[in-house]
Design a protein around this motif. Structure first.
Motif, PDB file in Angstrom:
ATOM      1  N   GLN A 164      17.540 -45.513  30.307  1.00 36.59           N
ATOM      2  CA  GLN A 164      17.605 -46.931  30.656  1.00 36.59           C
ATOM      3  C   GLN A 164      16.205 -47.511  30.827  1.00 36.59           C
ATOM      4  O   GLN A 164      15.918 -48.620  30.359  1.00 36.59           O
ATOM      5  CB  GLN A 164      18.414 -47.128  31.945  1.00 36.59           C
ATOM      6  N   MET A 165      15.332 -46.767  31.492  1.00 40.49           N
ATOM      7  CA  MET A 165      13.961 -47.223  31.681  1.00 40.49           C
ATOM      8  C   MET A 165      13.271 -47.391  30.332  1.00 40.49           C
ATOM      9  O   MET A 165      12.620 -48.410  30.062  1.00 40.49           O
ATOM     10  CB  MET A 165      13.180 -46.236  32.545  1.00 40.49           C
ATOM     11  N   ASN A 166      13.410 -46.390  29.460  1.00 42.74           N
ATOM     12  CA  ASN A 166      12.772 -46.469  28.148  1.00 42.74           C
ATOM     13  C   ASN A 166      13.296 -47.647  27.341  1.00 42.74           C
ATOM     14  O   ASN A 166      12.543 -48.305  26.610  1.00 42.74           O
ATOM     15  CB  ASN A 166      13.001 -45.160  27.377  1.00 42.74           C
ATOM     16  N   SER A 167      14.585 -47.921  27.487  1.00 38.35           N
ATOM     17  CA  SER A 167      15.188 -49.041  26.766  1.00 38.35           C
ATOM     18  C   SER A 167      14.593 -50.373  27.217  1.00 38.35           C
ATOM     19  O   SER A 167      14.279 -51.242  26.393  1.00 38.35           O
ATOM     20  CB  SER A 167      16.704 -49.035  26.973  1.00 38.35           C
ATOM     21  N   HIS A 171      12.234 -52.849  24.925  1.00 31.93           N
ATOM     22  CA  HIS A 171      12.590 -54.260  24.723  1.00 31.93           C
ATOM     23  C   HIS A 171      11.433 -55.168  25.141  1.00 31.93           C
ATOM     24  O   HIS A 171      11.072 -56.111  24.419  1.00 31.93           O
ATOM     25  CB  HIS A 171      13.854 -54.585  25.513  1.00 31.93           C
ATOM     26  N   LEU A 172      10.838 -54.881  26.289  1.00 35.28           N
ATOM     27  CA  LEU A 172       9.715 -55.697  26.753  1.00 35.28           C
ATOM     28  C   LEU A 172       8.539 -55.628  25.781  1.00 35.28           C
ATOM     29  O   LEU A 172       7.832 -56.625  25.583  1.00 35.28           O
ATOM     30  CB  LEU A 172       9.278 -55.230  28.142  1.00 35.28           C
ATOM     31  N   ALA A 173       8.342 -54.465  25.166  1.00 33.85           N
ATOM     32  CA  ALA A 173       7.232 -54.308  24.223  1.00 33.85           C
ATOM     33  C   ALA A 173       7.388 -55.243  23.026  1.00 33.85           C
ATOM     34  O   ALA A 173       6.390 -55.724  22.474  1.00 33.85           O
ATOM     35  CB  ALA A 173       7.134 -52.859  23.756  1.00 33.85           C
ATOM     36  N   ASP A 216      -4.264 -52.858  37.514  1.00 37.57           N
ATOM     37  CA  ASP A 216      -5.376 -52.410  38.357  1.00 37.57           C
ATOM     38  C   ASP A 216      -5.650 -50.920  38.194  1.00 37.57           C
ATOM     39  O   ASP A 216      -6.799 -50.480  38.320  1.00 37.57           O
ATOM     40  CB  ASP A 216      -5.087 -52.692  39.832  1.00 37.57           C
ATOM     41  N   ASP A 217      -4.602 -50.161  37.953  1.00 38.88           N
ATOM     42  CA  ASP A 217      -4.729 -48.704  37.872  1.00 38.88           C
ATOM     43  C   ASP A 217      -4.502 -48.281  36.424  1.00 38.88           C
ATOM     44  O   ASP A 217      -3.398 -48.376  35.898  1.00 38.88           O
ATOM     45  CB  ASP A 217      -3.702 -48.042  38.791  1.00 38.88           C
ATOM     46  N   GLU A 218      -5.542 -47.792  35.785  1.00 36.53           N
ATOM     47  CA  GLU A 218      -5.451 -47.514  34.353  1.00 36.53           C
ATOM     48  C   GLU A 218      -4.551 -46.327  34.033  1.00 36.53           C
ATOM     49  O   GLU A 218      -4.143 -46.152  32.893  1.00 36.53           O
ATOM     50  CB  GLU A 218      -6.846 -47.289  33.764  1.00 36.53           C
ATOM     51  N   ARG A 219      -4.217 -45.516  35.028  1.00 33.34           N
ATOM     52  CA  ARG A 219      -3.236 -44.463  34.776  1.00 33.34           C
ATOM     53  C   ARG A 219      -1.898 -45.090  34.414  1.00 33.34           C
ATOM     54  O   ARG A 219      -1.217 -44.657  33.473  1.00 33.34           O
ATOM     55  CB  ARG A 219      -3.081 -43.573  36.019  1.00 33.34           C
ATOM     56  N   PHE A 220      -1.527 -46.137  35.161  1.00 29.53           N
ATOM     57  CA  PHE A 220      -0.287 -46.837  34.871  1.00 29.53           C
ATOM     58  C   PHE A 220      -0.410 -47.629  33.570  1.00 29.53           C
ATOM     59  O   PHE A 220       0.517 -47.653  32.759  1.00 29.53           O
ATOM     60  CB  PHE A 220       0.082 -47.765  36.037  1.00 29.53           C
ATOM     61  N   THR A 221      -1.540 -48.301  33.389  1.00 29.93           N
ATOM     62  CA  THR A 221      -1.748 -49.075  32.162  1.00 29.93           C
ATOM     63  C   THR A 221      -1.601 -48.185  30.943  1.00 29.93           C
ATOM     64  O   THR A 221      -0.933 -48.545  29.961  1.00 29.93           O
ATOM     65  CB  THR A 221      -3.147 -49.722  32.158  1.00 29.93           C
ATOM     66  N   ARG A 222      -2.221 -47.022  30.997  1.00 26.74           N
ATOM     67  CA  ARG A 222      -2.186 -46.101  29.858  1.00 26.74           C
ATOM     68  C   ARG A 222      -0.760 -45.663  29.553  1.00 26.74           C
ATOM     69  O   ARG A 222      -0.340 -45.637  28.387  1.00 26.74           O
ATOM     70  CB  ARG A 222      -3.073 -44.899  30.171  1.00 26.74           C
ATOM     71  N   ASN A 223       0.002 -45.338  30.582  1.00 26.38           N
ATOM     72  CA  ASN A 223       1.377 -44.881  30.364  1.00 26.38           C
ATOM     73  C   ASN A 223       2.266 -46.000  29.832  1.00 26.38           C
ATOM     74  O   ASN A 223       3.067 -45.790  28.908  1.00 26.38           O
ATOM     75  CB  ASN A 223       1.963 -44.341  31.673  1.00 26.38           C
ATOM     76  N   ILE A 224       2.135 -47.194  30.407  1.00 25.73           N
ATOM     77  CA  ILE A 224       2.984 -48.311  29.980  1.00 25.73           C
ATOM     78  C   ILE A 224       2.611 -48.776  28.582  1.00 25.73           C
ATOM     79  O   ILE A 224       3.478 -49.086  27.760  1.00 25.73           O
ATOM     80  CB  ILE A 224       2.869 -49.468  31.000  1.00 25.73           C
ATOM     81  N   ASP A 225       1.317 -48.819  28.294  1.00 29.01           N
ATOM     82  CA  ASP A 225       0.872 -49.302  26.985  1.00 29.01           C
ATOM     83  C   ASP A 225       1.191 -48.336  25.851  1.00 29.01           C
ATOM     84  O   ASP A 225       0.936 -48.660  24.679  1.00 29.01           O
ATOM     85  CB  ASP A 225      -0.627 -49.604  27.011  1.00 29.01           C
ATOM     86  N   GLN A 226       1.724 -47.169  26.176  1.00 37.54           N
ATOM     87  CA  GLN A 226       2.224 -46.294  25.117  1.00 37.54           C
ATOM     88  C   GLN A 226       3.380 -46.952  24.366  1.00 37.54           C
ATOM     89  O   GLN A 226       3.619 -46.663  23.200  1.00 37.54           O
ATOM     90  CB  GLN A 226       2.694 -44.957  25.701  1.00 37.54           C
ATOM     91  N   PHE A 227       4.087 -47.854  25.043  1.00 36.10           N
ATOM     92  CA  PHE A 227       5.194 -48.567  24.401  1.00 36.10           C
ATOM     93  C   PHE A 227       4.681 -49.704  23.525  1.00 36.10           C
ATOM     94  O   PHE A 227       5.408 -50.174  22.645  1.00 36.10           O
ATOM     95  CB  PHE A 227       6.156 -49.123  25.458  1.00 36.10           C
ATOM     96  N   GLY A 228       3.467 -50.143  23.767  1.00 32.07           N
ATOM     97  CA  GLY A 228       2.861 -51.220  22.997  1.00 32.07           C
ATOM     98  C   GLY A 228       1.627 -51.728  23.718  1.00 32.07           C
ATOM     99  O   GLY A 228       1.680 -52.006  24.923  1.00 32.07           O
ATOM    100  N   GLU A 229       0.518 -51.836  23.008  1.00 33.92           N
ATOM    101  CA  GLU A 229      -0.734 -52.248  23.635  1.00 33.92           C
ATOM    102  C   GLU A 229      -0.587 -53.640  24.245  1.00 33.92           C
ATOM    103  O   GLU A 229      -0.088 -54.568  23.613  1.00 33.92           O
ATOM    104  CB  GLU A 229      -1.869 -52.247  22.613  1.00 33.92           C
ATOM    105  N   GLY A 230      -1.012 -53.762  25.493  1.00 28.41           N
ATOM    106  CA  GLY A 230      -0.925 -55.031  26.190  1.00 28.41           C
ATOM    107  C   GLY A 230       0.342 -55.211  26.997  1.00 28.41           C
ATOM    108  O   GLY A 230       0.507 -56.231  27.681  1.00 28.41           O
ATOM    109  N   LEU A 231       1.249 -54.224  26.953  1.00 35.76           N
ATOM    110  CA  LEU A 231       2.519 -54.360  27.664  1.00 35.76           C
ATOM    111  C   LEU A 231       2.310 -54.432  29.171  1.00 35.76           C
ATOM    112  O   LEU A 231       2.978 -55.211  29.863  1.00 35.76           O
ATOM    113  CB  LEU A 231       3.458 -53.204  27.313  1.00 35.76           C
ATOM    114  N   ALA A 232       1.399 -53.623  29.717  1.00 39.10           N
ATOM    115  CA  ALA A 232       1.174 -53.622  31.169  1.00 39.10           C
ATOM    116  C   ALA A 232       0.750 -55.001  31.654  1.00 39.10           C
ATOM    117  O   ALA A 232       1.256 -55.509  32.661  1.00 39.10           O
ATOM    118  CB  ALA A 232       0.137 -52.574  31.545  1.00 39.10           C
TER     119      ALA A 232
END
Length: 249
Positions: A164-167, A171-173, A216-232
Motif C-alpha cells: 500500500q505504501m509503495n502504491s 502514484h505521487l511520483a 531536511d534529512d537527505e536519508r529520507f530524501t534519498r529513499n523517497i526520491d527512488q520513486f522519482g527525483e523531486g518526490l520528497a
C-alpha cells in the motif's frame, strides 16, 4: 578564490541541486552571488561544506547540522576531532565484520571451527536511527503504536502494508511535476495521511513536520526520491498544504 556551484558540486561529489537546497534552507549560503544570479563559493564556504558533509556521514539531519554549525559554541577543530574518533570506531567495527566474514567462509569450508559468539562479532543493530529521530520529533506514542501494529501483523499483512505504501508513493511520483495543491495531488496525499494514521496517530502538524523532514534529512530524501527525483520536495509541499487546509476546515 571564488568557485562556481557546478565546480563545487563536482569537487564534493554532490549535486548542484543539493547545493541549491543548502542555500535555500540557510545551511550553506555562498559568500557571493553575481548580478546574473550565479552562486560563487569562497574557501570559507568550502570549509563549511566539508564540515556539513562530515556530519551527514554520521547521519545527522540537515536541521541538526544547521543548529550545530550556527551555535556560538561551535568549534570546527573540535568537531573534526570528534568526527575522526567516531569514524575510527566505525572503521574498527567494519574491520571486525570483515574478519567475521572471512572466518565464516573458512568455517563453511571446514578449515576452522567458529563459535556462535564469533559468528556475530561486529554486528550492532540495537538502535534504529530513523526510529530514534521520530521519537525525538514527535514523542513515543505514534512510534510505539506503529511498532505494536506491525508486530501484531502476520507476514501477509506486513506485505500488504508495504504494498500500500509503495502504491501511494508510486502514484505521487507520477504527480510530482504538477501542482501539489491540485485536487488529485491532495487526494493522494490524503491517502498518505490516512495510511500513516492507520499505523499510529499523526496530527496535521505532525504530518507537516514529517514532510519537512523529507527534505531536511537527505536519508529520507534519498529513499523517497527512488520513486522519482523531486518526490520528497513535492510531498513536503503537498503535506504542508494538506495541514493548512485542516486548520481552515
Amino acid at each position: 578564490m571564488a568557485i562556481k556551484v557546478k565546480e563545487v558540486a563536482e569537487l564534493a561529489s554532490i549535486s548542484v541541486r543539493t547545493l541549491h537546497h543548502y542555500d535555500e534552507i540557510g545551511l550553506l549560503t555562498p559568500d557571493e552571488v553575481t548580478s546574473a544570479g550565479y552562486r560563487l563559493y569562497s574557501d570559507a564556504n568550502l570549509d563549511m561544506l566539508q564540515q556539513i558533509l562530515f556530519f551527514k556521514e554520521l547521519d545527522f539531519s540537515l536541521k541538526d547540522i544547521k543548529d550545530i554549525i550556527n551555535s556560538p559554541s561551535f568549534n570546527r577543530e573540535e568537531a573534526l576531532q570528534m568526527h575522526r574518533q567516531i569514524l575510527m570506531e566505525k572503521r574498527e567495527r567494519l574491520d571486525r565484520m570483515i574478519a567475521t566474514i572471512d572466518k565464516s567462509v573458512l568455517h563453511m569450508r571446514g578449515d576452522i571451527d567458529m563459535t556462535t559468539k564469533e559468528q556475530f562479532e561486529g554486528f550492532n543493530f540495537k538502535e534504529n536511527p530513523y526510529e530514534q529521530e521520530a521519537r525525538q520529533r514527535w514523542g513515543n506514542k505514534a512510534v510505539d503504536q506503529a511498532n505494536e501494529k506491525l508486530q501484531r501483523s502476520s507476514p501477509n499483512e506486513q506485505k500488504a502494508i508495504a504494498d500500500q505504501m509503495n502504491s501511494i508513493f508510486t502514484h505521487l511520483a507520477t504527480l510530482r511535476d504538477t501542482s501539489p495543491a491540485s485536487a488529485e495531488s491532495q487526494a493522494v496525499i490524503t491517502q498518505w495521511y490516512t495510511y500513516l494514521n492507520q499505523m499510529g496517530h499523526y496530527s496535521p502538524e505532525a504530518f507537516r513536520g514529517l514532510g519537512q523532514m523529507y527534505v531536511d534529512d537527505e536519508r529520507f530524501t534519498r529513499n523517497i526520491d527512488q520513486f522519482g527525483e523531486g518526490l520528497a520536495a513535492f510531498m513536503k509541499e503537498a503535506m504542508a498544504i494538506f495541514a493548512d487546509q485542516q486548520q481552515t476546515d
